[in-house]
Motif scaffolding. Structure first.
Motif, PDB file in Angstrom:
ATOM      1  N   ILE A 119      22.891  39.847  29.104  1.00  0.00           N
ATOM      2  CA  ILE A 119      23.163  38.419  29.290  1.00  0.00           C
ATOM      3  C   ILE A 119      24.408  38.043  28.479  1.00  0.00           C
ATOM      4  O   ILE A 119      24.481  38.328  27.280  1.00  0.00           O
ATOM      5  CB  ILE A 119      21.988  37.555  28.760  1.00  0.00           C
ATOM      6  CG1 ILE A 119      20.641  38.112  29.190  1.00  0.00           C
ATOM      7  CG2 ILE A 119      22.152  36.099  29.164  1.00  0.00           C
ATOM      8  CD1 ILE A 119      20.287  37.899  30.615  1.00  0.00           C
ATOM      9  N   GLY A 120      25.360  37.402  29.147  1.00  0.00           N
ATOM     10  CA  GLY A 120      26.612  37.032  28.467  1.00  0.00           C
ATOM     11  C   GLY A 120      27.499  38.252  28.314  1.00  0.00           C
ATOM     12  O   GLY A 120      27.973  38.566  27.224  1.00  0.00           O
ATOM     13  N   ALA A 121      27.744  38.926  29.442  1.00  0.00           N
ATOM     14  CA  ALA A 121      28.460  40.213  29.390  1.00  0.00           C
ATOM     15  C   ALA A 121      29.935  40.054  29.036  1.00  0.00           C
ATOM     16  O   ALA A 121      30.578  41.015  28.606  1.00  0.00           O
ATOM     17  CB  ALA A 121      28.307  40.937  30.725  1.00  0.00           C
ATOM     18  N   PRO A 128      36.327  39.769  21.615  1.00  0.00           N
ATOM     19  CA  PRO A 128      35.217  40.576  22.143  1.00  0.00           C
ATOM     20  C   PRO A 128      34.591  41.445  21.046  1.00  0.00           C
ATOM     21  O   PRO A 128      35.231  41.740  20.032  1.00  0.00           O
ATOM     22  CB  PRO A 128      35.900  41.454  23.208  1.00  0.00           C
ATOM     23  CG  PRO A 128      37.144  40.733  23.584  1.00  0.00           C
ATOM     24  CD  PRO A 128      37.595  40.013  22.338  1.00  0.00           C
ATOM     25  N   SER A 129      33.347  41.850  21.251  1.00  0.00           N
ATOM     26  CA  SER A 129      32.646  42.686  20.271  1.00  0.00           C
ATOM     27  C   SER A 129      33.392  43.990  20.041  1.00  0.00           C
ATOM     28  O   SER A 129      33.966  44.572  20.964  1.00  0.00           O
ATOM     29  CB  SER A 129      31.240  43.021  20.767  1.00  0.00           C
ATOM     30  OG  SER A 129      30.481  41.850  20.846  1.00  0.00           O
ATOM     31  N   SER A 130      33.335  44.463  18.792  1.00  0.00           N
ATOM     32  CA  SER A 130      34.024  45.713  18.453  1.00  0.00           C
ATOM     33  C   SER A 130      33.252  46.906  19.027  1.00  0.00           C
ATOM     34  O   SER A 130      32.042  46.811  19.287  1.00  0.00           O
ATOM     35  CB  SER A 130      34.088  45.857  16.937  1.00  0.00           C
ATOM     36  OG  SER A 130      32.782  46.080  16.428  1.00  0.00           O
ATOM     37  N   LEU A 181      24.669  39.544  33.531  1.00  0.00           N
ATOM     38  CA  LEU A 181      24.819  38.123  33.884  1.00  0.00           C
ATOM     39  C   LEU A 181      25.935  37.515  33.040  1.00  0.00           C
ATOM     40  O   LEU A 181      26.028  37.777  31.834  1.00  0.00           O
ATOM     41  CB  LEU A 181      23.511  37.377  33.601  1.00  0.00           C
ATOM     42  CG  LEU A 181      23.577  35.863  33.814  1.00  0.00           C
ATOM     43  CD1 LEU A 181      23.441  35.515  35.286  1.00  0.00           C
ATOM     44  CD2 LEU A 181      22.497  35.148  33.016  1.00  0.00           C
ATOM     45  N   GLU A 182      26.760  36.705  33.677  1.00  0.00           N
ATOM     46  CA  GLU A 182      27.851  36.040  32.957  1.00  0.00           C
ATOM     47  C   GLU A 182      28.146  34.713  33.657  1.00  0.00           C
ATOM     48  O   GLU A 182      28.117  34.632  34.882  1.00  0.00           O
ATOM     49  CB  GLU A 182      29.075  36.978  32.945  1.00  0.00           C
ATOM     50  CG  GLU A 182      30.362  36.392  32.417  1.00  0.00           C
ATOM     51  CD  GLU A 182      30.252  35.704  31.054  1.00  0.00           C
ATOM     52  OE1 GLU A 182      29.771  36.309  30.092  1.00  0.00           O
ATOM     53  OE2 GLU A 182      30.654  34.510  30.974  1.00  0.00           O
ATOM     54  N   ARG A 183      28.427  33.666  32.875  1.00  0.00           N
ATOM     55  CA  ARG A 183      28.642  32.348  33.468  1.00  0.00           C
ATOM     56  C   ARG A 183      30.087  32.106  33.901  1.00  0.00           C
ATOM     57  O   ARG A 183      30.342  31.308  34.798  1.00  0.00           O
ATOM     58  CB  ARG A 183      28.230  31.218  32.501  1.00  0.00           C
ATOM     59  CG  ARG A 183      28.877  31.319  31.153  1.00  0.00           C
ATOM     60  CD  ARG A 183      28.876  30.054  30.360  1.00  0.00           C
ATOM     61  NE  ARG A 183      30.014  29.213  30.671  1.00  0.00           N
ATOM     62  CZ  ARG A 183      31.281  29.478  30.332  1.00  0.00           C
ATOM     63  NH1 ARG A 183      31.608  30.592  29.683  1.00  0.00           N
ATOM     64  NH2 ARG A 183      32.248  28.658  30.637  1.00  0.00           N
ATOM     65  N   GLY A 236      26.347  33.210  36.724  1.00  0.00           N
ATOM     66  CA  GLY A 236      25.432  32.071  36.607  1.00  0.00           C
ATOM     67  C   GLY A 236      25.055  31.790  35.167  1.00  0.00           C
ATOM     68  O   GLY A 236      25.514  32.450  34.231  1.00  0.00           O
ATOM     69  N   ASP A 237      24.197  30.763  35.027  1.00  0.00           N
ATOM     70  CA  ASP A 237      23.814  30.249  33.724  1.00  0.00           C
ATOM     71  C   ASP A 237      22.460  30.822  33.309  1.00  0.00           C
ATOM     72  O   ASP A 237      21.488  30.744  34.078  1.00  0.00           O
ATOM     73  CB  ASP A 237      23.720  28.716  33.854  1.00  0.00           C
ATOM     74  CG  ASP A 237      23.535  28.033  32.521  1.00  0.00           C
ATOM     75  OD1 ASP A 237      23.008  28.664  31.589  1.00  0.00           O
ATOM     76  OD2 ASP A 237      23.916  26.848  32.426  1.00  0.00           O
ATOM     77  N   ALA A 238      22.410  31.354  32.089  1.00  0.00           N
ATOM     78  CA  ALA A 238      21.165  31.958  31.592  1.00  0.00           C
ATOM     79  C   ALA A 238      20.019  30.949  31.506  1.00  0.00           C
ATOM     80  O   ALA A 238      18.860  31.340  31.445  1.00  0.00           O
ATOM     81  CB  ALA A 238      21.411  32.590  30.230  1.00  0.00           C
TER      82      ALA A 238
HETATM   83  C1  LIG Z   1      30.160  36.053  22.220  1.00  0.00           C
HETATM   84  S1  LIG Z   1      30.652  36.216  23.912  1.00  0.00           S
HETATM   85  C2  LIG Z   1      30.186  37.914  24.125  1.00  0.00           C
HETATM   86  C3  LIG Z   1      30.932  38.626  25.204  1.00  0.00           C
HETATM   87  C4  LIG Z   1      30.677  40.132  25.277  1.00  0.00           C
HETATM   88  N1  LIG Z   1      29.292  40.446  25.566  1.00  0.00           N
HETATM   89  C5  LIG Z   1      31.080  40.812  23.990  1.00  0.00           C
HETATM   90  O1  LIG Z   1      30.171  41.229  23.257  1.00  0.00           O
HETATM   91  O2  LIG Z   1      32.284  40.915  23.734  1.00  0.00           O
HETATM   92  C6  LIG Z   1      29.375  35.300  24.737  1.00  0.00           C
HETATM   93  C7  LIG Z   1      29.388  35.401  26.241  1.00  0.00           C
HETATM   94  O3  LIG Z   1      28.257  34.684  26.743  1.00  0.00           O
HETATM   95  C8  LIG Z   1      28.655  33.936  27.887  1.00  0.00           C
HETATM   96  N2  LIG Z   1      27.733  32.786  28.026  1.00  0.00           N
HETATM   97  C9  LIG Z   1      27.623  31.713  27.207  1.00  0.00           C
HETATM   98  N3  LIG Z   1      26.681  30.873  27.638  1.00  0.00           N
HETATM   99  C10 LIG Z   1      26.155  31.419  28.760  1.00  0.00           C
HETATM  100  C11 LIG Z   1      25.124  31.018  29.663  1.00  0.00           C
HETATM  101  N4  LIG Z   1      24.445  29.881  29.492  1.00  0.00           N
HETATM  102  N5  LIG Z   1      24.842  31.823  30.711  1.00  0.00           N
HETATM  103  C12 LIG Z   1      25.509  32.988  30.894  1.00  0.00           C
HETATM  104  N6  LIG Z   1      26.497  33.433  30.076  1.00  0.00           N
HETATM  105  C13 LIG Z   1      26.827  32.655  29.019  1.00  0.00           C
HETATM  106  C14 LIG Z   1      30.079  33.509  27.570  1.00  0.00           C
HETATM  107  O4  LIG Z   1      30.800  33.153  28.727  1.00  0.00           O
HETATM  108  C15 LIG Z   1      30.613  34.757  26.871  1.00  0.00           C
HETATM  109  O5  LIG Z   1      31.159  35.643  27.796  1.00  0.00           O
END
Ligand SMILES: C[S@@+](CC[C@H](N)C(=O)[O-])C[C@H]1O[C@@H](n2cnc3c(N)ncnc32)[C@H](O)[C@@H]1O
Length: 226
Positions: free
Chosen positions: A50-52, A26-28, A74-76, A96-98
């Motif tokens: 997006i992508g939480a 995960p991000s720092s 939003l998170e998949r 869901g999917d972005a």
């Molecule tokens: C690099 S991780 C970042 C997680 C968090 N935000 C962090 O900074 O620690 C990318 C995130 O994007 C999500 N993700 C990837 N593709 C996606 C999509 N098409 N729709 C929604 N979320 C997505 C992944 O499941 C993952 O949780």
């Protein structure tokens, strides 16, 4: 406890399906704070994350930028969504999917998309399939009005994400070294930095309304539209 749980969920997802995760961990806190600083804090701000993931950036956004009722995440991944729901009471969390971002938001009852001032994306755009990236960037553009900023980070320190957003102007760019791996954080908008963004001189409302949610969705902390 939350930290260990978050790491366990992240690790499990990474093993199961590494491509959409696109990061070793995960991000720092340093990266999360930089993103939050780029968003800033104003009663006018409405943020779509997006992508939480497990919530590293979400947590900084809530601490420094917006209250829960002005944040949508939003998170998949279903397991990450469960964790986010446990961690962040009052935040609207959508699974869901972005690639289907605008229709997902509509189906989830978010009716006032024009309110969004910031899209904060953690999506690993360099490891997703090109057709997915095309759909996602198209969805971002649909949501971006003149005043909307897109904040995206990438591990490509040299080139950043500029070529992926060739219809947008880069507003700022900086590197966060204290992250694994180091990341470049960039802000983009539909207008160049020299032009004032529309609405920037407007006074903020005395009491900002939360995102308006309709259609029988479960709403926490939301009050009627003014
Ligand atoms: C690099 S991780 C970042 C997680 C968090 N935000 C962090 O900074 O620690 C990318 C995130 O994007 C999500 N993700 C990837 N593709 C996606 C999509 N098409 N729709 C929604 N979320 C997505 C992944 O499941 C993952 O949780």
């Amino acid at each position: 406890m939350t930290w260990f749980k978050a790491l366990a969920v992240f690790g499990q997802e990474l093993i199961t399906d590494p491509r959409p995760i696109g990061a070793a961990c995960p991000s720092s806190p340093r990266l999360a704070r930089r993103v939050a600083r780029m968003v800033g804090n104003s009663p006018e701000h409405y943020v779509l994350e997006i992508g939480a993931g497990t919530g590293s950036i979400t947590s900084a956004l809530l601490k420094h930028c917006v209250p829960p009722e002005r944040l949508i995440a939003l998170e998949r991944s279903a397991s990450m969504v469960r964790l986010l729901q446990q961690r962040f009471q009052g935040v609207r969390i959508i699974e869901g999917d972005a690639c289907e971002l605008t229709s997902l938001l509509a189906r989830s009852g978010v009716s006032d998309l024009g309110r969004i001032t910031h899209i904060v994306s953690s999506l690993p755009l360099r490891s997703l399939q090109p057709d997915q990236v095309q759909l996602i960037t198209g969805e971002f553009l649909k949501l971006m009005k003149q005043r909307t900023q897109l904040i995206q980070y990438t591990y490509n320190l040299r080139h950043g994400s500029r070529e992926l957003f060739d219809r947008l102007y880069q507003r700022s760019s900086s590197v966060v070294w204290l992250n694994l791996p180091p990341a470049r954080v960039e802000a983009f908008s539909t207008v160049p930095a020299t032009e004032p963004r529309s609405g920037s001189r407007k006074r903020p409302p005395a009491k900002p309304a939360p995102f308006v949610l309709t259609g029988g969705t479960k709403v926490v902390n939301a009050s009627p539209r003014h």
